[in-house]
Design an enzyme around this catalytic site. Structure first.
Site, PDB file in Angstrom:
ATOM      1  N   GLY A  31     -11.544   2.884   8.804  1.00 39.16           N
ATOM      2  CA  GLY A  31     -11.272   3.565  10.062  1.00 39.16           C
ATOM      3  C   GLY A  31      -9.885   4.176  10.139  1.00 39.16           C
ATOM      4  O   GLY A  31      -9.187   4.291   9.135  1.00 39.16           O
ATOM      5  N   LEU A  33      -9.382   7.350  10.880  1.00 39.46           N
ATOM      6  CA  LEU A  33      -9.769   8.392   9.932  1.00 39.46           C
ATOM      7  C   LEU A  33      -8.789   9.567   9.907  1.00 39.46           C
ATOM      8  O   LEU A  33      -8.188   9.904  10.925  1.00 39.46           O
ATOM      9  CB  LEU A  33     -11.173   8.904  10.283  1.00 39.46           C
ATOM     10  N   GLY A  36      -8.399  12.895   4.553  1.00 48.33           N
ATOM     11  CA  GLY A  36      -8.892  12.325   3.294  1.00 48.33           C
ATOM     12  C   GLY A  36     -10.309  11.797   3.489  1.00 48.33           C
ATOM     13  O   GLY A  36     -11.222  12.095   2.703  1.00 48.33           O
ATOM     14  N   HIS A  37     -10.493  11.019   4.556  1.00 45.05           N
ATOM     15  CA  HIS A  37     -11.837  10.531   4.883  1.00 45.05           C
ATOM     16  C   HIS A  37     -12.775  11.704   5.155  1.00 45.05           C
ATOM     17  O   HIS A  37     -13.939  11.698   4.730  1.00 45.05           O
ATOM     18  CB  HIS A  37     -11.799   9.630   6.124  1.00 45.05           C
ATOM     19  N   GLN A  61     -10.324  -8.797   1.998  1.00 48.11           N
ATOM     20  CA  GLN A  61      -9.538  -8.068   1.002  1.00 48.11           C
ATOM     21  C   GLN A  61      -8.057  -8.018   1.355  1.00 48.11           C
ATOM     22  O   GLN A  61      -7.274  -7.391   0.663  1.00 48.11           O
ATOM     23  CB  GLN A  61     -10.090  -6.655   0.781  1.00 48.11           C
ATOM     24  N   ASP A 150      -7.388   5.630  -4.099  1.00 51.11           N
ATOM     25  CA  ASP A 150      -7.480   4.220  -4.497  1.00 51.11           C
ATOM     26  C   ASP A 150      -8.156   4.173  -5.865  1.00 51.11           C
ATOM     27  O   ASP A 150      -9.320   3.793  -5.989  1.00 51.11           O
ATOM     28  CB  ASP A 150      -8.263   3.441  -3.441  1.00 51.11           C
ATOM     29  N   SER A 185      -2.921   8.653   4.330  1.00 51.95           N
ATOM     30  CA  SER A 185      -3.277   7.239   4.372  1.00 51.95           C
ATOM     31  C   SER A 185      -3.220   6.781   5.812  1.00 51.95           C
ATOM     32  O   SER A 185      -2.331   7.217   6.568  1.00 51.95           O
ATOM     33  CB  SER A 185      -2.277   6.419   3.544  1.00 51.95           C
ATOM     34  N   SER A 186      -4.140   5.920   6.195  1.00 51.63           N
ATOM     35  CA  SER A 186      -4.080   5.362   7.554  1.00 51.63           C
ATOM     36  C   SER A 186      -2.753   4.650   7.760  1.00 51.63           C
ATOM     37  O   SER A 186      -2.215   4.609   8.869  1.00 51.63           O
ATOM     38  CB  SER A 186      -5.236   4.387   7.779  1.00 51.63           C
ATOM     39  N   ARG A 187      -2.206   4.082   6.684  1.00 50.61           N
ATOM     40  CA  ARG A 187      -0.953   3.321   6.793  1.00 50.61           C
ATOM     41  C   ARG A 187       0.257   4.221   7.020  1.00 50.61           C
ATOM     42  O   ARG A 187       1.330   3.716   7.366  1.00 50.61           O
ATOM     43  CB  ARG A 187      -0.756   2.440   5.553  1.00 50.61           C
TER      44      ARG A 187
HETATM   45  P1  AMP Z   1      -9.715   3.343   3.640  1.00 52.66           P
HETATM   46  O1  AMP Z   1     -10.179   3.611   5.020  1.00 52.66           O
HETATM   47  O2  AMP Z   1      -8.244   3.470   3.463  1.00 52.66           O
HETATM   48  O3  AMP Z   1     -10.285   2.063   3.068  1.00 52.66           O
HETATM   49  O4  AMP Z   1     -10.321   4.517   2.751  1.00 52.66           O
HETATM   50  C1  AMP Z   1     -11.685   4.804   2.749  1.00 52.66           C
HETATM   51  C2  AMP Z   1     -11.967   5.785   1.646  1.00 52.66           C
HETATM   52  O5  AMP Z   1     -11.215   6.980   1.852  1.00 52.66           O
HETATM   53  C3  AMP Z   1     -11.590   5.248   0.260  1.00 52.66           C
HETATM   54  O6  AMP Z   1     -12.577   5.632  -0.682  1.00 52.66           O
HETATM   55  C4  AMP Z   1     -10.284   5.940   0.006  1.00 52.66           C
HETATM   56  O7  AMP Z   1      -9.988   6.104  -1.367  1.00 52.66           O
HETATM   57  C5  AMP Z   1     -10.508   7.276   0.669  1.00 52.66           C
HETATM   58  N1  AMP Z   1      -9.229   7.913   0.961  1.00 52.66           N
HETATM   59  C6  AMP Z   1      -8.178   7.373   1.633  1.00 52.66           C
HETATM   60  N2  AMP Z   1      -7.148   8.227   1.653  1.00 52.66           N
HETATM   61  C7  AMP Z   1      -7.533   9.327   0.967  1.00 52.66           C
HETATM   62  C8  AMP Z   1      -6.898  10.566   0.619  1.00 52.66           C
HETATM   63  N3  AMP Z   1      -5.650  10.851   0.980  1.00 52.66           N
HETATM   64  N4  AMP Z   1      -7.619  11.468  -0.099  1.00 52.66           N
HETATM   65  C9  AMP Z   1      -8.891  11.190  -0.479  1.00 52.66           C
HETATM   66  N5  AMP Z   1      -9.535  10.045  -0.185  1.00 52.66           N
HETATM   67  C10 AMP Z   1      -8.870   9.132   0.524  1.00 52.66           C
END
Ligand code: AMP
Length: 283
Positions: A31, A33, A36-37, A61, A150, A185-187
């Site tokens: 979430g 979002l 990237g998502h 995790q 990732d 990144s969400s972070r």
């Molecule tokens: P997360 O919500 O951070 O667990 O990410 C969910 C999915 O989105 C994972 O497959 C991540 O690798 C992908 N993701 C996160 N950030 C990016 C980004 N900047 N570009 C492409 N995919 C991303």
């Protein structure tokens, strides 16, 4: 767009398309979002008849002192972005239903989970492999999309699906970056304005290494030294790791080649960021 909380309900919804030969595309996320998502969702929209997004901040995790409790959340915004990307079903299970009292089964991808983030976050990839297995069993996707952001996670999941004969095609998608190069990144939401500037050192280290590689430098020792120097030039940054490994098995290398992965984890203040590049791939 349907919003589903119950595991049984989600499983029931997945059965009809399967019977009718309609393909389910699946994007698992935690979430908060961003673009990237969205890039994963748009590709999923093309590859499936039914597009499922999951939002689940997976407790198993996270390490004890990590950011499970503070992980950013904004469901309303997530729904808007999901809707705009053509999502059919948002699956948001509860931790209590995913891990009920007595839960004790896990999936471990042994060797690929050891280095890089696995070494710094013990148990992290077991948590990832276990939750993705559960989500695959619930959503029953034909194709699932993951980001190369990732990289180790994608490598672990590819291995797991092959080793366990999971009938899911795994698609890896390129890293989406801000205009100035910071990987989304969400972070990133944790960063103060000045930390946001400092965070660019990851991208600058990657660019520096790619330039040196393009100019013919192949020594990992030299490339690593240069990458570290870029990051160490940023006072708010603390290196967690800077590593060069082969992009398939994640083994250490002394000489870089076009399939070499440069993987970085850097703390900017309290926020741990990761980024990576495969030296011979387009950027
Ligand atoms: P997360 O919500 O951070 O667990 O990410 C969910 C999915 O989105 C994972 O497959 C991540 O690798 C992908 N993701 C996160 N950030 C990016 C980004 N900047 N570009 C492409 N995919 C991303």
């Amino acid at each position: 767009m349907k919003i589903i909380n119950s595991i049984r309900h989600m499983q029931a919804l997945a059965i009809a398309p399967e019977r009718e030969g309609r393909r389910i595309a699946f994007v698992p996320t935690m979430g908060y979002l961003h673009e990237g998502h969205a890039s994963l969702l748009r590709e999923g929209r093309k590859r499936g008849d039914v597009l499922v997004l999951s939002i689940f901040v997976n407790p198993i995790q996270f390490g004890k002192n990590e950011d499970l409790d503070s992980y950013p959340r904004d469901m309303e915004r997530d729904f808007q972005l999901a809707d705009a990307c053509g999502v059919d079903i948002v699956f948001i299970p509860s931790a209590a239903e995913m891990y009920p009292h007595g839960f004790q089964t896990g999936v471990a991808v042994r060797e690929l989970s050891q280095p890089l983030c696995g070494a710094r976050r013990p148990g992290h990839f077991d948590g990832v492999a276990t939750v993705i297995t559960k989500l695959f069993n619930i959503v029953r996707p034909d194709v699932a999309l993951f980001g190369c952001k990732d990289f180790q996670q994608l490598t672990v999941i590819r291995r797991m699906t092959e080793d366990l004969n999971m009938p899911v095609e795994i698609v890896g998608m390129p890293i989406v970056r801000e205009a100035d190069g910071l990987a989304l990144s969400s972070r990133n939401a944790y960063l103060s304005p000045s930390e946001r500037q400092s965070a660019l050192c990851l991208y600058h280290a990657i660019t520096k290494v790619r330039e040196l590689f393009a100019a013919g430098e192949r020594s990992v020792a030299v490339l690593a030294r240069e990458a570290r120097a870029v990051i160490e030039g940023e006072s708010a940054a603390a290196i967690d790791y800077v590593e060069f490994r082969d992009g398939a098995q994640l083994q250490e290398q002394e000489q870089a080649d076009s399939s070499t992965l440069l993987a970085l984890a850097v703390k900017i203040g309290q926020t741990r960021l990761i980024d990576n590049t495969v030296l011979g791939e387009e950027f």
